[in-house]
Design a protein around this motif. Structure first.
Motif, short mmCIF file in Angstrom:
data_model
loop_
_atom_site.label_atom_id
_atom_site.label_comp_id
_atom_site.label_asym_id
_atom_site.label_seq_id
_atom_site.Cartn_x
_atom_site.Cartn_y
_atom_site.Cartn_z
N GLU A 92 38.74 36.44 35.20
CA GLU A 92 37.50 36.83 34.52
C GLU A 92 37.61 36.61 33.01
O GLU A 92 36.63 36.27 32.36
CB GLU A 92 37.14 38.30 34.82
N ARG A 93 38.81 36.78 32.47
CA ARG A 93 39.00 36.57 31.03
C ARG A 93 38.92 35.08 30.66
O ARG A 93 38.27 34.70 29.70
CB ARG A 93 40.34 37.14 30.59
N GLU A 131 33.07 43.89 39.22
CA GLU A 131 33.71 44.87 38.34
C GLU A 131 34.47 45.85 39.22
O GLU A 131 34.02 46.20 40.30
CB GLU A 131 32.68 45.60 37.49
N SER A 159 35.42 33.09 32.88
CA SER A 159 34.28 33.98 33.07
C SER A 159 32.98 33.19 33.24
O SER A 159 32.91 32.01 32.93
CB SER A 159 34.16 34.92 31.87
N GLN A 160 31.99 33.89 33.70
CA GLN A 160 30.65 33.33 33.86
C GLN A 160 29.82 33.71 32.63
O GLN A 160 30.00 34.79 32.07
CB GLN A 160 29.99 33.90 35.13
N GLN A 216 41.57 39.90 36.87
CA GLN A 216 41.27 40.15 35.46
C GLN A 216 41.57 38.93 34.60
O GLN A 216 40.81 38.60 33.69
CB GLN A 216 42.04 41.38 34.96
N PRO A 222 30.75 39.37 34.16
CA PRO A 222 31.72 39.38 35.27
C PRO A 222 31.05 39.21 36.62
O PRO A 222 29.93 39.68 36.84
CB PRO A 222 32.39 40.74 35.17
N ARG A 223 31.76 38.53 37.51
CA ARG A 223 31.26 38.35 38.89
C ARG A 223 31.34 39.66 39.65
O ARG A 223 30.46 40.00 40.44
CB ARG A 223 32.09 37.29 39.61
#
Length: 161
Positions: A101-102, A113, A105-106, A98, A110-111
């Motif tokens: 991703e924060r 979930e 991120s892309q 997490q 998200p890549r």
């Protein structure tokens, strides 16, 4: 000279890093949580050198995080499964995921979930929570020396304020 071991530091984080504080090890654990079980699967997915993978799997097995056992469908092959000790690392892996991703991120989203199977709803962000269930920030937590703490813990708490 760079420190090669944390085993002599009386600290829960240092002891944890001694077991899983390597990038390859964390990626192996990530894959184990995604139900990857076989040496060749880890090697192919990660592109990790076989000797590095072998060393990391051996260490994870010796520390009781993974269990090595014969495959059900091929008794000549082995699989690696998370033990209860290994499963307890799930919140750590989710928190790293997490956070990544924060902060990394892309642009397309998200890549991956994480979805709760029972509800089909994304899981909430992992947070440190107080007795009332409310999320706490680092500045809202105080650190005190516990009964197993020594001089190192006392020095650390001195600087916590």
């Amino acid at each position: 000279m760079q420190k090669k071991t944390f085993s002599d530091i009386n600290c829960a984080i240092a002891q944890t890093l001694e077991q899983i504080g390597d990038g390859w090890t964390l990626l192996i654990l990530r894959n184990a949580f995604h139900r990857m079980r076989h040496f060749d699967q880890f090697q192919e997915n990660l592109g990790i050198p076989t000797n590095t993978l072998s060393n990391r799997l051996k260490k994870l097995t010796e520390s009781g995080i993974l269990e090595r056992r014969p495959c059900a469908h091929d008794k000549r092959a082995f699989e690696y499964r998370l033990t209860d000790k290994g499963l307890d690392l799930y919140p750590v892996i989710v928190t790293l995921f997490q956070w990544g991703e924060r902060w990394y991120s892309q642009p397309d989203g998200p890549r991956l979930e994480l979805i709760e199977k029972a509800t089909d709803i994304p899981i909430p962000e992992v947070k440190v929570r107080g007795a009332d269930g409310n999320a706490l920030h680092a500045r809202e937590v105080k650190v005190v020396v516990g009964p197993g703490g020594g001089e190192h813990a006392t020095d650390l708490v001195k600087h916590h304020g």
